[in-house]
Scaffold this motif. Structure first.
Motif, PDB file in Angstrom:
ATOM      1  N   SER A   5       0.823  -1.487  -0.065  1.00 34.50           N
ATOM      2  CA  SER A   5      -0.032   0.001  -0.176  1.00 34.50           C
ATOM      3  C   SER A   5       1.034   1.267  -0.126  1.00 34.50           C
ATOM      4  O   SER A   5       0.281   2.424  -0.238  1.00 34.50           O
ATOM      5  CB  SER A   5      -0.992   0.019   1.180  1.00 34.50           C
ATOM      6  OG  SER A   5      -0.031  -0.016   2.480  1.00 34.50           O
ATOM      7  N   ARG A   6       2.054   1.129   0.236  1.00 35.09           N
ATOM      8  CA  ARG A   6       3.069   2.452   0.507  1.00 35.09           C
ATOM      9  C   ARG A   6       3.473   2.504  -1.106  1.00 35.09           C
ATOM     10  O   ARG A   6       4.298   3.723  -0.959  1.00 35.09           O
ATOM     11  CB  ARG A   6       4.241   2.267   1.230  1.00 35.09           C
ATOM     12  CG  ARG A   6       3.801   1.934   2.919  1.00 35.09           C
ATOM     13  CD  ARG A   6       4.995   1.754   3.723  1.00 35.09           C
ATOM     14  NE  ARG A   6       6.232   2.651   3.460  1.00 35.09           N
ATOM     15  CZ  ARG A   6       7.205   2.599   4.067  1.00 35.09           C
ATOM     16  NH1 ARG A   6       7.526   1.449   4.879  1.00 35.09           N
ATOM     17  NH2 ARG A   6       8.153   3.448   3.922  1.00 35.09           N
ATOM     18  N   LEU A   7       3.569   1.607  -1.847  1.00 33.35           N
ATOM     19  CA  LEU A   7       3.924   1.937  -3.224  1.00 33.35           C
ATOM     20  C   LEU A   7       3.011   3.015  -4.020  1.00 33.35           C
ATOM     21  O   LEU A   7       1.929   2.936  -3.811  1.00 33.35           O
ATOM     22  CB  LEU A   7       3.924   0.664  -4.177  1.00 33.35           C
ATOM     23  CG  LEU A   7       5.037  -0.435  -3.941  1.00 33.35           C
ATOM     24  CD1 LEU A   7       4.957  -1.545  -4.714  1.00 33.35           C
ATOM     25  CD2 LEU A   7       6.312   0.309  -4.337  1.00 33.35           C
ATOM     26  N   THR A   8       3.464   3.871  -4.537  1.00 33.97           N
ATOM     27  CA  THR A   8       2.943   5.005  -5.532  1.00 33.97           C
ATOM     28  C   THR A   8       2.873   4.311  -6.904  1.00 33.97           C
ATOM     29  O   THR A   8       3.475   3.486  -7.183  1.00 33.97           O
ATOM     30  CB  THR A   8       3.497   6.249  -5.456  1.00 33.97           C
ATOM     31  OG1 THR A   8       4.945   6.029  -6.068  1.00 33.97           O
ATOM     32  CG2 THR A   8       3.795   6.850  -4.076  1.00 33.97           C
ATOM     33  N   ILE A  14       7.860   2.279 -12.235  1.00 33.20           N
ATOM     34  CA  ILE A  14       9.191   2.165 -12.329  1.00 33.20           C
ATOM     35  C   ILE A  14       9.759   0.840 -12.174  1.00 33.20           C
ATOM     36  O   ILE A  14      10.602   0.163 -12.861  1.00 33.20           O
ATOM     37  CB  ILE A  14       9.811   3.214 -11.335  1.00 33.20           C
ATOM     38  CG1 ILE A  14       9.826   4.515 -11.914  1.00 33.20           C
ATOM     39  CG2 ILE A  14      11.340   2.780 -11.063  1.00 33.20           C
ATOM     40  CD1 ILE A  14      10.360   5.450 -10.872  1.00 33.20           C
ATOM     41  N   LEU A  15       9.129   0.109 -11.277  1.00 31.53           N
ATOM     42  CA  LEU A  15       9.653  -1.435 -10.911  1.00 31.53           C
ATOM     43  C   LEU A  15       9.408  -2.411 -11.918  1.00 31.53           C
ATOM     44  O   LEU A  15      10.061  -3.140 -12.412  1.00 31.53           O
ATOM     45  CB  LEU A  15       8.782  -1.887  -9.615  1.00 31.53           C
ATOM     46  CG  LEU A  15       9.399  -1.241  -8.243  1.00 31.53           C
ATOM     47  CD1 LEU A  15       8.714  -1.596  -7.051  1.00 31.53           C
ATOM     48  CD2 LEU A  15      10.899  -1.161  -8.030  1.00 31.53           C
ATOM     49  N   ALA A  16       7.921  -1.962 -12.743  1.00 28.95           N
ATOM     50  CA  ALA A  16       7.702  -2.899 -13.519  1.00 28.95           C
ATOM     51  C   ALA A  16       8.384  -2.507 -14.962  1.00 28.95           C
ATOM     52  O   ALA A  16       8.700  -3.495 -15.477  1.00 28.95           O
ATOM     53  CB  ALA A  16       5.987  -2.598 -13.849  1.00 28.95           C
ATOM     54  N   TYR A  49      13.581  10.691  -9.841  1.00 28.84           N
ATOM     55  CA  TYR A  49      14.791  10.154  -9.134  1.00 28.84           C
ATOM     56  C   TYR A  49      14.686  10.009  -7.576  1.00 28.84           C
ATOM     57  O   TYR A  49      15.128   9.163  -6.892  1.00 28.84           O
ATOM     58  CB  TYR A  49      15.860  11.374  -9.434  1.00 28.84           C
ATOM     59  CG  TYR A  49      16.611  11.314 -10.751  1.00 28.84           C
ATOM     60  CD1 TYR A  49      17.810  10.476 -10.821  1.00 28.84           C
ATOM     61  CD2 TYR A  49      16.293  11.606 -11.753  1.00 28.84           C
ATOM     62  CE1 TYR A  49      18.526  10.237 -12.019  1.00 28.84           C
ATOM     63  CE2 TYR A  49      16.887  11.654 -13.019  1.00 28.84           C
ATOM     64  CZ  TYR A  49      18.119  10.866 -13.174  1.00 28.84           C
ATOM     65  OH  TYR A  49      18.720  10.691 -14.220  1.00 28.84           O
ATOM     66  N   HIS A  50      13.677  10.783  -7.159  1.00 30.28           N
ATOM     67  CA  HIS A  50      13.284  10.876  -5.778  1.00 30.28           C
ATOM     68  C   HIS A  50      12.434   9.447  -5.647  1.00 30.28           C
ATOM     69  O   HIS A  50      12.988   8.678  -4.589  1.00 30.28           O
ATOM     70  CB  HIS A  50      12.344  11.748  -5.343  1.00 30.28           C
ATOM     71  CG  HIS A  50      11.704  11.760  -3.983  1.00 30.28           C
ATOM     72  ND1 HIS A  50      12.357  12.085  -2.778  1.00 30.28           N
ATOM     73  CD2 HIS A  50      10.558  11.306  -3.527  1.00 30.28           C
ATOM     74  CE1 HIS A  50      11.721  11.639  -1.898  1.00 30.28           C
ATOM     75  NE2 HIS A  50      10.558  11.073  -2.142  1.00 30.28           N
ATOM     76  N   THR A  51      11.713   9.072  -6.496  1.00 28.46           N
ATOM     77  CA  THR A  51      10.967   7.694  -6.068  1.00 28.46           C
ATOM     78  C   THR A  51      12.071   6.344  -6.518  1.00 28.46           C
ATOM     79  O   THR A  51      12.089   5.513  -5.744  1.00 28.46           O
ATOM     80  CB  THR A  51      10.077   7.453  -7.561  1.00 28.46           C
ATOM     81  OG1 THR A  51       9.072   8.470  -7.299  1.00 28.46           O
ATOM     82  CG2 THR A  51       9.368   6.213  -7.261  1.00 28.46           C
ATOM     83  N   VAL A  52      13.166   6.445  -7.320  1.00 29.50           N
ATOM     84  CA  VAL A  52      14.019   5.442  -7.434  1.00 29.50           C
ATOM     85  C   VAL A  52      14.962   5.374  -6.010  1.00 29.50           C
ATOM     86  O   VAL A  52      15.011   4.326  -5.785  1.00 29.50           O
ATOM     87  CB  VAL A  52      14.946   5.859  -8.772  1.00 29.50           C
ATOM     88  CG1 VAL A  52      16.214   4.853  -8.562  1.00 29.50           C
ATOM     89  CG2 VAL A  52      14.252   5.514  -9.978  1.00 29.50           C
ATOM     90  N   ASP A 104      -5.717   4.555  -9.666  1.00 27.98           N
ATOM     91  CA  ASP A 104      -4.850   3.351  -9.446  1.00 27.98           C
ATOM     92  C   ASP A 104      -5.138   2.247 -10.386  1.00 27.98           C
ATOM     93  O   ASP A 104      -4.379   1.127 -10.550  1.00 27.98           O
ATOM     94  CB  ASP A 104      -4.991   3.047  -8.032  1.00 27.98           C
ATOM     95  CG  ASP A 104      -4.164   3.901  -7.025  1.00 27.98           C
ATOM     96  OD1 ASP A 104      -3.506   4.976  -7.610  1.00 27.98           O
ATOM     97  OD2 ASP A 104      -4.345   3.947  -5.799  1.00 27.98           O
ATOM     98  N   PHE A 105      -6.394   2.121 -10.589  1.00 24.90           N
ATOM     99  CA  PHE A 105      -6.767   1.030 -11.576  1.00 24.90           C
ATOM    100  C   PHE A 105      -6.302   0.967 -12.985  1.00 24.90           C
ATOM    101  O   PHE A 105      -5.815   0.161 -13.304  1.00 24.90           O
ATOM    102  CB  PHE A 105      -8.588   0.775 -11.506  1.00 24.90           C
ATOM    103  CG  PHE A 105      -9.063   0.087 -12.698  1.00 24.90           C
ATOM    104  CD1 PHE A 105      -9.086  -1.381 -12.625  1.00 24.90           C
ATOM    105  CD2 PHE A 105      -9.384   0.583 -13.976  1.00 24.90           C
ATOM    106  CE1 PHE A 105      -9.217  -2.076 -13.570  1.00 24.90           C
ATOM    107  CE2 PHE A 105      -9.895  -0.110 -14.957  1.00 24.90           C
ATOM    108  CZ  PHE A 105      -9.799  -1.822 -14.803  1.00 24.90           C
ATOM    109  N   ARG A 106      -6.418   2.393 -13.405  1.00 22.74           N
ATOM    110  CA  ARG A 106      -5.664   2.289 -14.783  1.00 22.74           C
ATOM    111  C   ARG A 106      -4.115   2.059 -14.733  1.00 22.74           C
ATOM    112  O   ARG A 106      -3.667   1.391 -15.812  1.00 22.74           O
ATOM    113  CB  ARG A 106      -5.738   3.892 -15.182  1.00 22.74           C
ATOM    114  CG  ARG A 106      -7.272   4.378 -15.383  1.00 22.74           C
ATOM    115  CD  ARG A 106      -7.204   5.767 -15.707  1.00 22.74           C
ATOM    116  NE  ARG A 106      -6.627   6.233 -17.004  1.00 22.74           N
ATOM    117  CZ  ARG A 106      -6.048   7.286 -17.435  1.00 22.74           C
ATOM    118  NH1 ARG A 106      -6.385   8.408 -16.425  1.00 22.74           N
ATOM    119  NH2 ARG A 106      -5.623   7.456 -18.589  1.00 22.74           N
ATOM    120  N   VAL A 107      -3.535   2.206 -13.563  1.00 23.03           N
ATOM    121  CA  VAL A 107      -2.018   1.986 -13.637  1.00 23.03           C
ATOM    122  C   VAL A 107      -1.760   0.369 -13.416  1.00 23.03           C
ATOM    123  O   VAL A 107      -1.440  -0.305 -14.073  1.00 23.03           O
ATOM    124  CB  VAL A 107      -1.281   2.672 -12.549  1.00 23.03           C
ATOM    125  CG1 VAL A 107       0.005   2.212 -12.083  1.00 23.03           C
ATOM    126  CG2 VAL A 107      -1.152   4.139 -12.657  1.00 23.03           C
TER     127      VAL A 107
END
Length: 207
Positions: A5-8, A14-16, A49-52, A104-107
């Protein structure tokens, strides 16, 4: 590992992206923009860069090297860790069936190819139940308003939402049918090799 749930949504994408191969943030942004994913998440340089950096601190990705080409600044290359792979899958599983958080559903939908075909069908079936309930709720509201002779000018937004729900349900049923009859290729293994090369797809993304 942090709770999913903490993932934006930006972190998920980015992870995908790293599921397809090691790359630096500049490549991530370029690939996401090429696929028009900037419609779904903000792709400003600072945000990426902040998210990475946050994902690295959380143990979801790791640095694997630093490159320099000519006079360009150094670029750090990252790789996806197993925890990051699982985090993407769990986030998609949580968000794909729901109807309340539209973005969030679209992502989740855009990353649903990270799950296997049968699981996506099952998750969409759960979502369909919620859509049907919402469709019925809106129809009931419109019928009650008609009986009460509510002026239609007060109902235009309700009418619009009812029409959108009908369209959403029809679209989802069409997608499910294509997944079920396998007319929609699913997973990297089903993408033709020349298309993989064109879109720089290099790794299998389905379990």
């Amino acid at each position: 590992m942090p709770e999913t749930s903490r993932l934006t949504p930006v972190g998920v994408m980015i992870l995908a992206t790293l599921r397809e191969g090691d790359m630096h943030p500049y490549e991530m942004v370029r690939l996401l923009k090429e696929r028009r994913d900037d419609r779904l998440v903000p792709l400003q340089k600072g945000t990426i860069y902040h998210t990475v950096a946050r994902l690295e601190r959380d143990g979801l990705l790791a640095e694997v090297g630093v490159d320099r080409e000519g006079n360009r600044p150094e670029r750090t290359t990252y790789t996806l860790l197993d925890a990051g792979r699982h985090a993407v899958e769990e986030w998609v599983r949580a968000e794909l069936p729901q109807i309340e958080r539209a973005n969030d559903f679209r992502v989740a939908l855009s990353e649903s190819h990270n799950l296997d075909r049968d699981e996506v069908i099952a998750l969409l079936d759960r979502r369909r139940e919620l859509l049907l309930a919402s469709v019925e709720e809106h129809r009931t509201g419109l019928s009650a308003s008609a009986v009460a002779e509510t002026p239609e000018q007060f109902l235009v937004e309700l009418q619009r939402q009812s029409a959108l729900l009908d369209a959403e349900l029809a679209w989802q049923d069409s997608l499910r049918a294509r997944l079920a009859d396998r007319s929609l290729p699913w997973g990297i293994a089903e993408i033709p090799e020349h298309i993989k090369k064109k879109h720089r797809v290099s790794k299998e993304t389905t379990p």
